[in-house]
Design a protein around this motif. Structure first.
Motif, PDB file in Angstrom:
ATOM      1  N   ASN A 199       0.826  -1.206   0.000  1.00 13.51           N
ATOM      2  CA  ASN A 199       0.000   0.000   0.000  1.00 13.51           C
ATOM      3  C   ASN A 199       0.865   1.262   0.000  1.00 13.51           C
ATOM      4  OD1 ASN A 199      -2.549   1.459   0.361  1.00 13.51           O
ATOM      5  ND2 ASN A 199      -1.823   1.834   2.436  1.00 13.51           N
ATOM      6  N   GLU A 200       1.896   1.281   0.861  1.00 12.35           N
ATOM      7  CA  GLU A 200       2.742   2.485   0.948  1.00 12.35           C
ATOM      8  C   GLU A 200       3.609   2.647  -0.298  1.00 12.35           C
ATOM      9  OE1 GLU A 200       2.794   5.168   2.926  1.00 12.35           O
ATOM     10  OE2 GLU A 200       1.040   4.308   3.905  1.00 12.35           O
ATOM     11  N   VAL A 201       4.083   1.538  -0.848  1.00 17.44           N
ATOM     12  CA  VAL A 201       4.892   1.617  -2.070  1.00 17.44           C
ATOM     13  C   VAL A 201       4.049   2.225  -3.190  1.00 17.44           C
ATOM     14  CG1 VAL A 201       5.896   0.184  -3.905  1.00 17.44           C
ATOM     15  CG2 VAL A 201       6.549  -0.194  -1.523  1.00 17.44           C
ATOM     16  N   LYS A 203       1.474   4.241  -2.856  1.00 16.15           N
ATOM     17  CA  LYS A 203       1.242   5.663  -2.581  1.00 16.15           C
ATOM     18  C   LYS A 203       2.498   6.488  -2.863  1.00 16.15           C
ATOM     19  CE  LYS A 203      -1.265   6.672   1.164  1.00 16.15           C
ATOM     20  NZ  LYS A 203      -1.670   6.530   2.584  1.00 16.15           N
ATOM     21  N   ILE A 204       3.670   5.972  -2.455  1.00 17.89           N
ATOM     22  CA  ILE A 204       4.924   6.704  -2.704  1.00 17.89           C
ATOM     23  C   ILE A 204       5.137   6.861  -4.213  1.00 17.89           C
ATOM     24  CG2 ILE A 204       7.451   6.512  -2.521  1.00 17.89           C
ATOM     25  CD1 ILE A 204       6.955   5.234   0.313  1.00 17.89           C
ATOM     26  N   SER A 205       4.869   5.781  -4.959  1.00 21.80           N
ATOM     27  CA  SER A 205       5.111   5.840  -6.411  1.00 21.80           C
ATOM     28  C   SER A 205       4.196   6.851  -7.092  1.00 21.80           C
ATOM     29  CB  SER A 205       4.926   4.449  -7.042  1.00 21.80           C
ATOM     30  OG  SER A 205       3.550   4.143  -7.144  1.00 21.80           O
ATOM     31  N   LEU A 206       3.063   7.163  -6.463  1.00 24.34           N
ATOM     32  CA  LEU A 206       2.120   8.124  -7.062  1.00 24.34           C
ATOM     33  C   LEU A 206       2.196   9.502  -6.402  1.00 24.34           C
ATOM     34  CD1 LEU A 206      -0.912   5.674  -7.362  1.00 24.34           C
ATOM     35  CD2 LEU A 206       0.444   6.595  -9.257  1.00 24.34           C
ATOM     36  N   GLY A 207       3.203   9.690  -5.544  1.00 21.82           N
ATOM     37  CA  GLY A 207       3.392  10.992  -4.896  1.00 21.82           C
ATOM     38  C   GLY A 207       2.421  11.243  -3.753  1.00 21.82           C
ATOM     39  N   LEU A 208       1.769  10.194  -3.234  1.00 24.65           N
ATOM     40  CA  LEU A 208       0.778  10.380  -2.160  1.00 24.65           C
ATOM     41  C   LEU A 208       1.374  10.163  -0.773  1.00 24.65           C
ATOM     42  CD1 LEU A 208      -2.148   8.439  -3.883  1.00 24.65           C
ATOM     43  CD2 LEU A 208      -2.046  10.908  -3.504  1.00 24.65           C
ATOM     44  N   ARG A 322      -5.635   0.568  -7.372  1.00 24.08           N
ATOM     45  CA  ARG A 322      -6.638   1.166  -6.470  1.00 24.08           C
ATOM     46  C   ARG A 322      -6.390   2.660  -6.284  1.00 24.08           C
ATOM     47  NH1 ARG A 322      -6.716  -3.368  -1.604  1.00 24.08           N
ATOM     48  NH2 ARG A 322      -7.797  -4.981  -2.771  1.00 24.08           N
ATOM     49  N   TRP A 323      -5.102   3.019  -6.045  1.00 21.79           N
ATOM     50  CA  TRP A 323      -4.811   4.433  -5.789  1.00 21.79           C
ATOM     51  C   TRP A 323      -4.932   5.283  -7.049  1.00 21.79           C
ATOM     52  CZ3 TRP A 323      -5.424   6.515  -1.349  1.00 21.79           C
ATOM     53  CH2 TRP A 323      -5.245   5.766  -0.195  1.00 21.79           C
ATOM     54  N   GLU A 324      -4.644   4.694  -8.211  1.00 21.31           N
ATOM     55  CA  GLU A 324      -4.857   5.447  -9.461  1.00 21.31           C
ATOM     56  C   GLU A 324      -6.352   5.716  -9.647  1.00 21.31           C
ATOM     57  OE1 GLU A 324      -1.003   4.190 -12.208  1.00 21.31           O
ATOM     58  OE2 GLU A 324      -2.878   3.075 -12.436  1.00 21.31           O
ATOM     59  N   ARG A 325      -7.167   4.718  -9.352  1.00 21.12           N
ATOM     60  CA  ARG A 325      -8.625   4.914  -9.456  1.00 21.12           C
ATOM     61  C   ARG A 325      -9.105   5.948  -8.448  1.00 21.12           C
ATOM     62  NH1 ARG A 325      -9.917  -1.047  -8.704  1.00 21.12           N
ATOM     63  NH2 ARG A 325     -11.797  -0.238  -7.778  1.00 21.12           N
ATOM     64  N   GLU A 330     -12.678   7.770  -8.146  1.00 22.26           N
ATOM     65  CA  GLU A 330     -13.432   6.578  -7.742  1.00 22.26           C
ATOM     66  C   GLU A 330     -13.211   6.337  -6.259  1.00 22.26           C
ATOM     67  OE1 GLU A 330     -13.064   2.884  -9.950  1.00 22.26           O
ATOM     68  OE2 GLU A 330     -12.397   4.064 -11.669  1.00 22.26           O
ATOM     69  N   ARG A 331     -14.182   5.716  -5.581  1.00 25.59           N
ATOM     70  CA  ARG A 331     -14.014   5.406  -4.165  1.00 25.59           C
ATOM     71  C   ARG A 331     -14.053   3.902  -3.954  1.00 25.59           C
ATOM     72  NH1 ARG A 331     -11.594   9.049  -4.296  1.00 25.59           N
ATOM     73  NH2 ARG A 331     -11.908  11.116  -3.450  1.00 25.59           N
ATOM     74  N   PHE A 332     -13.277   3.433  -2.968  1.00 27.19           N
ATOM     75  CA  PHE A 332     -13.238   2.002  -2.665  1.00 27.19           C
ATOM     76  C   PHE A 332     -14.448   1.650  -1.823  1.00 27.19           C
ATOM     77  CE2 PHE A 332      -8.477   2.985  -2.223  1.00 27.19           C
ATOM     78  CZ  PHE A 332      -8.292   2.933  -3.591  1.00 27.19           C
TER      79      PHE A 332
END
Ligand code: NAP
Ligand code: G4F
Length: 352
Positions: A199-201, A203-208, A322-325, A330-332
């Motif tokens: 999950n953290e990887v 988010k980090i890869s997407l700048g979150l 999931r994080w791109e969506r 979009e919501r989970f």
């Protein structure tokens, strides 16, 4: 049509097992407990929420367990519910002893008194081996190896393991122990290390997110893929005689290898993002666990198909998706938890 009752149907394994049994044509019942926020996202995610029958029950409440057995009249009980997080068991050792350990007797006793022909699966664990994984020099562990638990969780599970054997030998109940090594998936709880890292990887890869804080990077585990492990549970209950089986991949990898692999998938160097944080160490930690699944292969025809590299790829790619969506708006399912309108919750009132 065969009927199965799954305790802990809202958890990772419960949800995969529900899907597996529905696909096999079972009528599936599952217990869930009242929480301040509904927690059916895994069942929704696998699109089985409206196919299973849900019965309110809590492991600390014997009457609710008896009621669940009366409502479902199951051919097979899969007892998966537990306080399953090793770290939390150091914070709440008494509650863990009750829910993860003693509750196994509550269920077995209810089966003995109300439906002794029902087959029973207990979710035992590799954590019961504990220090043996170190003392034997890191060799793979089998059903005959010595148990040396290293946490309140493992001690509670060891109690569950023995009480399961005792009910088998004393009362002839078809009761088995699945000694499962770690098994993971995108449905894993966020606090377990594989999902936390994936999950953290993502988010980090997407700048979150900027960093990943972890505890013991040296610990080694035998990580398999959860959907394959629930098949082993079912196979154990289809045998002529009840027995206990180790389910594992036979490979151990360290938490450090896990982060290296996970960051590598998104093209990043883990050393730039991972921080070791004392908060995530445990008072005692099992250094190394690797399982020998040869008995399961020989006797029930089970073997793992998904190995470490593929498992981590599945998990990281799913979190990135999931994080791109989420970034697209979009919501989970777990962002908007609710009791869906069409549900199959069986309460006592329906029986009055
Ligand atoms: P999980 O995702 O943590 O699910 C645990 C389930 O138990 C959830 O449905 C939870 O309900 C329920 N539960 C907890 N306390 C309860 C209570 N007091 N009353 C009723 N239900 C309660 O665990 P999992 O990974 O699916 O594992 C399933 C079982 O296998 C557990 O017993 C675990 O200890 C054992 N195990 C797991 C692994 C593994 O690597 N996954 C390996 C060996 C053994 P909520 O959703 O309401 O919290
Ligand atoms: O992912 P974990 O929390 O799983 P653990 O403790 O092995 O337990 C899981 O597997 C058992 C089967 O062997 C199950 F019975 C149990 O219910 C559960 O499903 O931790 C794995 C390793 C540990 O050594 C831990 O100390 O990862 C280490 N770790 C390092 N940093 C971390 C972290 N674990 C977590 N959860 N979070 C960290 O930040």
């Amino acid at each position: 049509m065969k009927k199965a009752l799954i305790t802990g149907i809202t958890g990772q394994d419960g949800a995969y097992l529900a899907k597996f049994l529905l696909d096999k044509g079972y009528d599936v019942y599952g217990t869930y407990r009242r929480l301040s926020t509904p927690n059916f996202w895994r069942l929704e995610y696998l699109e089985v929420f409206d196919k299973v029958n849900l019965i309110p029950a809590d492991l600390s409440d014997t009457g609710s367990i008896v009621e669940a057995l009366k409502i479902s009249q199951p051919d097979e009980v899969y007892h998966l519910a537990a306080q399953s997080f090793v770290g939390a068991s150091f914070e709440t050792p008494v509650a863990t002893g009750d829910v993860t350990g003693l509750a196994v007797t509550r269920i077995l006793e209810a089966i003995r008194q109300t439906c002794p022909e029902t087959k029973f699966y207990f979710a035992a664990t590799s954590e019961m081996f504990g220090k043996t994984g170190l003392l034997n020099g890191g060799k793979s562990l089998n059903e005959g190896d010595f148990f040396y638990p290293m946490s309140p969780y493992a001690a509670a599970k060891l109690y569950g393991y023995w009480i399961t054997r005792i009910y088998r030998e004393a009362y002839g109940i078809f009761a088995v122990n699945g000694i499962l090594f770690n098994h993971e998936s995108p449905l894993r709880g966020l606090e377990f290390v594989t999902r936390k890292v994936a999950n953290e990887v993502a988010k980090i890869s997407l700048g979150l997110s900027k960093e990943l804080r972890l505890g013991n990077l040296e610990a080694k585990r035998d990580w398999g893929y959860a959907p394959e492990y629930v098949e082993a549970m079912w196979l154990m209950l289809q045998q002529k005689e009840p027995d206990d089986y180790v389910i594992a991949t036979g490979e151990a990898h360290s938490v450090k290898e896990l982060v290296e692999k996970a960051f590598g998938i998104v093209g990043l160097d883990w050393k730039e993002y991972v921080k070791v944080d004392r908060r995530f160490f445990r008072p005692l930690d099992v250094p190394c666990l690797v399982g020998d699944y040869s008995k399961a292969k020989r006797k029930i025809g089970w073997e793992p198909r998904t190995r470490f590299d593929k498992l981590i790829e599945i998990m990281v790619e799913e979190e990135v998706d999931r994080w791109e969506r989420w970034l697209r708006g979009e919501r989970f399912p777990w962002d908007a938890p609710n009791y869906p309108s069409e549900n199959r919750i069986l309460t006592r009132a329906l029986r009055m």
